[in-house]
Design an enzyme around this catalytic site. Structure first.
Site, PDB file in Angstrom:
ATOM      1  N   TYR A 117      -0.879  12.095  -8.917  1.00  0.00           N
ATOM      2  CA  TYR A 117       0.107  11.014  -8.871  1.00  0.00           C
ATOM      3  C   TYR A 117      -0.119  10.171  -7.615  1.00  0.00           C
ATOM      4  O   TYR A 117      -1.225  10.104  -7.101  1.00  0.00           O
ATOM      5  CB  TYR A 117       1.541  11.568  -9.049  1.00  0.00           C
ATOM      6  CG  TYR A 117       2.373  10.470  -9.616  1.00  0.00           C
ATOM      7  CD1 TYR A 117       2.097   9.969 -10.890  1.00  0.00           C
ATOM      8  CD2 TYR A 117       3.344   9.841  -8.859  1.00  0.00           C
ATOM      9  CE1 TYR A 117       2.761   8.868 -11.388  1.00  0.00           C
ATOM     10  CE2 TYR A 117       4.017   8.739  -9.353  1.00  0.00           C
ATOM     11  CZ  TYR A 117       3.724   8.260 -10.627  1.00  0.00           C
ATOM     12  OH  TYR A 117       4.368   7.173 -11.113  1.00  0.00           O
ATOM     13  N   ARG A 170       4.003  -3.907 -13.442  1.00  0.00           N
ATOM     14  CA  ARG A 170       4.206  -3.715 -11.998  1.00  0.00           C
ATOM     15  C   ARG A 170       3.895  -2.262 -11.667  1.00  0.00           C
ATOM     16  O   ARG A 170       4.779  -1.427 -11.581  1.00  0.00           O
ATOM     17  CB  ARG A 170       5.658  -4.093 -11.631  1.00  0.00           C
ATOM     18  CG  ARG A 170       5.900  -4.268 -10.157  1.00  0.00           C
ATOM     19  CD  ARG A 170       6.879  -3.233  -9.623  1.00  0.00           C
ATOM     20  NE  ARG A 170       6.389  -1.873  -9.839  1.00  0.00           N
ATOM     21  CZ  ARG A 170       7.096  -0.776  -9.687  1.00  0.00           C
ATOM     22  NH1 ARG A 170       8.346  -0.835  -9.360  1.00  0.00           N
ATOM     23  NH2 ARG A 170       6.584   0.437  -9.875  1.00  0.00           N
ATOM     24  N   LYS A 188       2.887  10.878 -14.896  1.00  0.00           N
ATOM     25  CA  LYS A 188       4.304  11.268 -14.838  1.00  0.00           C
ATOM     26  C   LYS A 188       4.590  12.414 -15.796  1.00  0.00           C
ATOM     27  O   LYS A 188       5.353  13.329 -15.480  1.00  0.00           O
ATOM     28  CB  LYS A 188       5.185  10.070 -15.193  1.00  0.00           C
ATOM     29  CG  LYS A 188       5.271   9.065 -14.051  1.00  0.00           C
ATOM     30  CD  LYS A 188       6.684   8.862 -13.561  1.00  0.00           C
ATOM     31  CE  LYS A 188       6.677   8.397 -12.133  1.00  0.00           C
ATOM     32  NZ  LYS A 188       7.900   7.789 -11.658  1.00  0.00           N
ATOM     33  N   GLU A 259       8.842   2.840 -17.365  1.00  0.00           N
ATOM     34  CA  GLU A 259       8.092   3.050 -16.138  1.00  0.00           C
ATOM     35  C   GLU A 259       7.249   1.833 -15.794  1.00  0.00           C
ATOM     36  O   GLU A 259       6.505   1.333 -16.629  1.00  0.00           O
ATOM     37  CB  GLU A 259       7.166   4.266 -16.388  1.00  0.00           C
ATOM     38  CG  GLU A 259       6.486   4.801 -15.197  1.00  0.00           C
ATOM     39  CD  GLU A 259       7.435   5.354 -14.162  1.00  0.00           C
ATOM     40  OE1 GLU A 259       8.421   6.017 -14.534  1.00  0.00           O
ATOM     41  OE2 GLU A 259       7.196   5.107 -12.965  1.00  0.00           O
ATOM     42  N   ASP A 260       7.395   1.356 -14.569  1.00  0.00           N
ATOM     43  CA  ASP A 260       6.530   0.293 -14.063  1.00  0.00           C
ATOM     44  C   ASP A 260       6.502  -0.974 -14.916  1.00  0.00           C
ATOM     45  O   ASP A 260       5.443  -1.579 -15.133  1.00  0.00           O
ATOM     46  CB  ASP A 260       5.109   0.835 -13.806  1.00  0.00           C
ATOM     47  CG  ASP A 260       5.080   1.699 -12.538  1.00  0.00           C
ATOM     48  OD1 ASP A 260       6.148   1.904 -11.925  1.00  0.00           O
ATOM     49  OD2 ASP A 260       4.000   2.157 -12.147  1.00  0.00           O
ATOM     50  N   ASP A 282      12.942   5.027 -14.469  1.00  0.00           N
ATOM     51  CA  ASP A 282      12.752   5.865 -13.277  1.00  0.00           C
ATOM     52  C   ASP A 282      12.645   5.036 -12.003  1.00  0.00           C
ATOM     53  O   ASP A 282      13.110   5.461 -10.952  1.00  0.00           O
ATOM     54  CB  ASP A 282      11.508   6.739 -13.438  1.00  0.00           C
ATOM     55  CG  ASP A 282      11.408   7.730 -12.308  1.00  0.00           C
ATOM     56  OD1 ASP A 282      12.386   8.465 -12.099  1.00  0.00           O
ATOM     57  OD2 ASP A 282      10.375   7.758 -11.609  1.00  0.00           O
ATOM     58  N   ASP A 283      12.038   3.862 -12.092  1.00  0.00           N
ATOM     59  CA  ASP A 283      11.884   3.041 -10.880  1.00  0.00           C
ATOM     60  C   ASP A 283      13.244   2.620 -10.347  1.00  0.00           C
ATOM     61  O   ASP A 283      13.430   2.510  -9.137  1.00  0.00           O
ATOM     62  CB  ASP A 283      11.048   1.789 -11.184  1.00  0.00           C
ATOM     63  CG  ASP A 283       9.721   2.164 -11.800  1.00  0.00           C
ATOM     64  OD1 ASP A 283       8.977   2.908 -11.149  1.00  0.00           O
ATOM     65  OD2 ASP A 283       9.445   1.755 -12.941  1.00  0.00           O
ATOM     66  N   ASN A 422       4.948   2.394  -2.254  1.00  0.00           N
ATOM     67  CA  ASN A 422       3.735   3.105  -2.669  1.00  0.00           C
ATOM     68  C   ASN A 422       2.663   2.112  -3.072  1.00  0.00           C
ATOM     69  O   ASN A 422       2.995   1.000  -3.456  1.00  0.00           O
ATOM     70  CB  ASN A 422       4.034   3.966  -3.901  1.00  0.00           C
ATOM     71  CG  ASN A 422       4.930   5.128  -3.573  1.00  0.00           C
ATOM     72  OD1 ASN A 422       4.818   5.743  -2.539  1.00  0.00           O
ATOM     73  ND2 ASN A 422       5.846   5.426  -4.480  1.00  0.00           N
TER      74      ASN A 422
HETATM   75  P1  NAI Z   1      10.023  -4.934  -7.405  1.00  0.00           P
HETATM   76  O1  NAI Z   1       8.884  -5.827  -7.653  1.00  0.00           O
HETATM   77  O2  NAI Z   1      11.085  -4.819  -8.441  1.00  0.00           O
HETATM   78  O3  NAI Z   1      10.746  -5.352  -6.029  1.00  0.00           O
HETATM   79  C1  NAI Z   1      10.099  -5.694  -4.844  1.00  0.00           C
HETATM   80  C2  NAI Z   1      11.141  -6.394  -3.977  1.00  0.00           C
HETATM   81  O4  NAI Z   1      10.591  -6.536  -2.687  1.00  0.00           O
HETATM   82  C3  NAI Z   1      11.535  -7.780  -4.458  1.00  0.00           C
HETATM   83  O5  NAI Z   1      12.911  -7.944  -4.353  1.00  0.00           O
HETATM   84  C4  NAI Z   1      10.810  -8.694  -3.485  1.00  0.00           C
HETATM   85  O6  NAI Z   1      11.510  -9.916  -3.281  1.00  0.00           O
HETATM   86  C5  NAI Z   1      10.832  -7.852  -2.233  1.00  0.00           C
HETATM   87  N1  NAI Z   1       9.812  -8.250  -1.303  1.00  0.00           N
HETATM   88  C6  NAI Z   1       8.492  -8.413  -1.523  1.00  0.00           C
HETATM   89  N2  NAI Z   1       7.881  -8.848  -0.409  1.00  0.00           N
HETATM   90  C7  NAI Z   1       8.840  -8.966   0.531  1.00  0.00           C
HETATM   91  C8  NAI Z   1       8.861  -9.387   1.873  1.00  0.00           C
HETATM   92  N3  NAI Z   1       7.750  -9.784   2.458  1.00  0.00           N
HETATM   93  N4  NAI Z   1      10.021  -9.373   2.532  1.00  0.00           N
HETATM   94  C9  NAI Z   1      11.153  -8.974   1.932  1.00  0.00           C
HETATM   95  N5  NAI Z   1      11.214  -8.560   0.658  1.00  0.00           N
HETATM   96  C10 NAI Z   1      10.065  -8.571  -0.036  1.00  0.00           C
HETATM   97  O7  NAI Z   1       9.398  -3.527  -7.096  1.00  0.00           O
HETATM   98  P2  NAI Z   1      10.158  -2.108  -7.016  1.00  0.00           P
HETATM   99  O8  NAI Z   1      10.091  -1.420  -8.308  1.00  0.00           O
HETATM  100  O9  NAI Z   1      11.490  -2.282  -6.436  1.00  0.00           O
HETATM  101  O10 NAI Z   1       9.194  -1.309  -6.045  1.00  0.00           O
HETATM  102  C11 NAI Z   1       9.051  -1.704  -4.692  1.00  0.00           C
HETATM  103  C12 NAI Z   1       8.216  -0.677  -3.963  1.00  0.00           C
HETATM  104  O11 NAI Z   1       8.908   0.557  -3.943  1.00  0.00           O
HETATM  105  C13 NAI Z   1       6.856  -0.419  -4.590  1.00  0.00           C
HETATM  106  O12 NAI Z   1       5.884  -0.311  -3.590  1.00  0.00           O
HETATM  107  C14 NAI Z   1       7.039   0.912  -5.253  1.00  0.00           C
HETATM  108  O13 NAI Z   1       5.831   1.657  -5.293  1.00  0.00           O
HETATM  109  C15 NAI Z   1       8.041   1.577  -4.353  1.00  0.00           C
HETATM  110  N6  NAI Z   1       8.778   2.641  -5.023  1.00  0.00           N
HETATM  111  C16 NAI Z   1       8.857   3.843  -4.385  1.00  0.00           C
HETATM  112  C17 NAI Z   1       9.492   4.901  -4.964  1.00  0.00           C
HETATM  113  C18 NAI Z   1       9.604   6.189  -4.202  1.00  0.00           C
HETATM  114  O14 NAI Z   1       9.124   6.291  -3.137  1.00  0.00           O
HETATM  115  N7  NAI Z   1      10.247   7.197  -4.665  1.00  0.00           N
HETATM  116  C19 NAI Z   1      10.020   4.793  -6.324  1.00  0.00           C
HETATM  117  C20 NAI Z   1       9.957   3.472  -6.888  1.00  0.00           C
HETATM  118  C21 NAI Z   1       9.334   2.440  -6.242  1.00  0.00           C
END
Ligand code: NAI
Length: 565
Positions: A117, A170, A188, A259-260, A282-283, A422
């Site tokens: 993963y 995504r 997953k 997912e994603d 899950d996200d 991530n």
């Molecule tokens: P998403 O695309 O839905 O949201 C990303 C957000 O970040 C958006 O609101 C965007 O405007 C904001 N953003 C991007 N660049 C920015 C910047 N320079 N300044 C401020 N805000 C900014 O993506 P999602 O699903 O929310 O995932 C975001 C991250 O979280 C990914 O890297 C994902 O891998 C990670 N993630 C981690 C998890 C965990 O650790 N358990 C679980 C789910 C997601």
């Protein structure tokens, strides 16, 4: 040597065992058996089995055990030069011998989870066109429109209980990888089995190939998906609707994990389907539960209440909004009104702090648009809001700068810093930075794993806010209770259950989650908590047993070889 007599006996034994096993699905013989990963044991077929199943001469003569095979596999995996090589060798094993794959994975879960993963899976998806060897799961594509029922009918197993499905828009923090996102549902679902003992035969990974807007992939000769742009609007919605209905017809009451998906679709689809079918994202929701659990553990260290927290979420997408929504839910359980609870949570997106004066906010951000002057950057938001907890879910690497971290540490004895993005290279800060710039006072967790950090004669073990603590247990609880829906109450109870498994020893090491080596035990506890909600809220469709935890545990798949004779 086999005598004719024993050979004859062997066939007699085979027939009776095949008949006893399942008349509709008799055990395949000979090479077909060796080529079926759910049945294959490789050199561990006993002499009697080799005789009975027509395997004589098809395997090297020296018989071995599952334990010996597992020892050889882990040595081979460790000898590989890169994580991607390790990933490839594990996937090849999964395609060859599922029992051995899960045996090894469970035995070395903390070591191998980052290989099957995040973070390695991110690279695997990026390289999918090159590393693809054998199809796993189902690809349902735009060209299957109006025929999705027929396509799903091709899946050989009728008893599918959980589908993890992506449209690849995504993938982690890596953007649109189209059909190459398939690595994610496959990974997953491996975790459903490894972490929570969901039977692999009941798991189905699905990629919905609705095209990709990734120019590089569209131009690539090794791209596996349909080489056209993403379909959107009504065409997309109709396709998803057809898939959800067909999946539920083919596998009644199946749990569907989204997912994603890109965030515009993720929120809409969750809102549309969560009350219609057994489905979650899950996200949005799994991340929320694991983050709330981390917060609940962190406040055991700070000796503050959840309702004392001011939480600044850097990112306002699926993960961040999901986390905020569940924190609000939890604060309401502690007596706040929804309005009051929302005021404890602030979001920032790429345009700055989410505030009431902005007119560019999509629906999921608006509940968090509080009255405040616009602030363009994180540092000024930290100075103005003085958060007790900073949670990064932006995909923006290194956003938690020295100034941001040290300012948060000036305001808090123990600042809570979660850098969730991530894979590793997208993380808002490293563990080292989080501890270093807060004089070792941060209560830190990250999305991808970081090694221990040595500071002031002390070794700090950063916790991993890994969704794998939560979604497999949720899945097991839903499957066991045959719940018809997945509710926010279940994520809240899952978070509390996970936090309840964190020991004082974990906290004193610096981590707000239990060790990954305990994940199966943790998943069972979460599954029991989720199943209890299903029973209490009338969503379960089986009878409640007296000992829910014991009952859940008894349903967990253990990878061991069954005797075929
Ligand atoms: P998403 O695309 O839905 O949201 C990303 C957000 O970040 C958006 O609101 C965007 O405007 C904001 N953003 C991007 N660049 C920015 C910047 N320079 N300044 C401020 N805000 C900014 O993506 P999602 O699903 O929310 O995932 C975001 C991250 O979280 C990914 O890297 C994902 O891998 C990670 N993630 C981690 C998890 C965990 O650790 N358990 C679980 C789910 C997601």
């Amino acid at each position: 040597m086999f005598s004719d007599k024993s050979a004859r006996n062997g066939h007699a034994v085979l027939e009776s065992s095949v008949l006893a096993r399942d008349r509709r699905h008799p055990l395949p013989k000979s090479l077909d058996l060796l080529h079926d990963p759910s049945l294959n044991k490789g050199r561990a077929f006993s002499e009697a089995e080799r005789l009975a199943l027509g395997l004589r001469g098809l395997l090297p003569p020296r018989i071995t055990s599952l334990e010996d095979q597992a020892a050889r596999v882990i040595a081979t995996v460790r000898a590989k030069k890169t994580d991607l090589d390790r990933y490839n060798s594990l996937i090849a094993l999964q395609d060859r011998n599922e029992t051995l794959f899960y045996h090894v994975l469970i035995e070395h879960l903390a070591e191998l989870m980052p290989v099957i993963y995040t973070p390695t899976i991110g690279q695997a998806c990026q390289e999918y066109g090159h590393i693809f060897r054998r199809a796993r799961g189902m690809y349902v594509s735009d060209s299957d429109r109006h025929h999705i029922r027929e396509v799903l009918a091709n899946w050989p197993n009728d008893d599918v209980r959980v589908i993890v499905v992506t449209d690849g828009e995504r993938v982690l923090g890596l953007g649109d990888l189209g059909a190459h996102g398939m690595g994610i549902p496959v990974g997953k679902l491996s975790l459903y089995t490894a972490c929570a003992g969901v039977n692999p035969s009941q798991c189905l990974p699905v990629t919905l190939d609705v095209g990709t807007d990734n120019e590089e992939l569209l131009a690539s000769p090794v791209y596996l998906g349909l080489p056209h742009e993403r379909i959107r609007g009504e065409a997309y919605d109709g396709f998803i609707e057809e898939f959800i209905r067909a999946a539920n017809d083919r596998f009644p009451n199946v749990l569907i994990q989204l997912e994603d998906f890109g965030n515009a679709n993720a929120f809409r689809l969750l809102k549309k389907y969560r009350d219609q079918v057994c489905l979650f994202n899950d996200d949005i929701q799994g991340t929320a539960a694991v983050s709330l659990a981390g917060l609940l553990s962190a406040i055991r260290v700070t000796h503050k209440k959840l309702t004392d927290q001011t939480i600044l979420l850097f990112g306002a997408g699926e993960a961040a909004t999901g986390i905020a929504d569940l924190i609000v839910f939890a604060m309401m359980k502690e007596g706040l009104t929804e309005e009051e609870a929302r005021h404890h949570c602030w979001l920032m997106d790429s345009k700055g702090l989410v505030v009431a004066g902005r007119n560019d906010l999509v629906e999921h951000k608006r509940p968090y648009a509080h009255e405040h002057e616009p602030l363009p950057d994180l540092f000024s938001a930290v100075q103005s809001l003085r958060p007790t907890a900073l949670i990064g879910a932006s995909g923006k690497s290194s956003a938690f700068t020295q100034a941001v971290l040290s300012t948060t540490a000036q305001e808090n004895e123990r600042p809570i810093i979660f850098a969730l993005s991530n894979p590793t290279q997208q993380s808002e800060c490293t563990a080292e930075e989080a501890y270093h710039f807060t004089e070792g006072r941060a209560i830190f967790a990250s999305g991808s794993p970081f090694p221990d950090v040595r500071m002031r004669e002390r070794t700090i073990t950063p916790g991993q806010a890994n969704n794998a603590y939560v979604f497999p247990g949720i899945g097991l609880g839903i499957i066991a209770s045959r719940s018809t829906r997945v509710t926010q109450e279940m994520f809240y109870e899952a978070a509390k259950a996970l936090a309840g498994t964190v020991s004082s020893a974990d906290l004193s090491k610096g981590r707000v989650f239990p060790g990954l080596d305990r994940v199966r035990e943790v998943s069972a506890v979460i599954a029991a908590a989720v199943a209890k909600v299903a029973f209490r809220d009338g969503l379960a469709t089986v009878e409640e047993p007296p000992d829910v935890l014991g009952w859940v545990k008894s349903q967990m798949y253990e990878p061991s070889y069954k005797s075929y004779v």
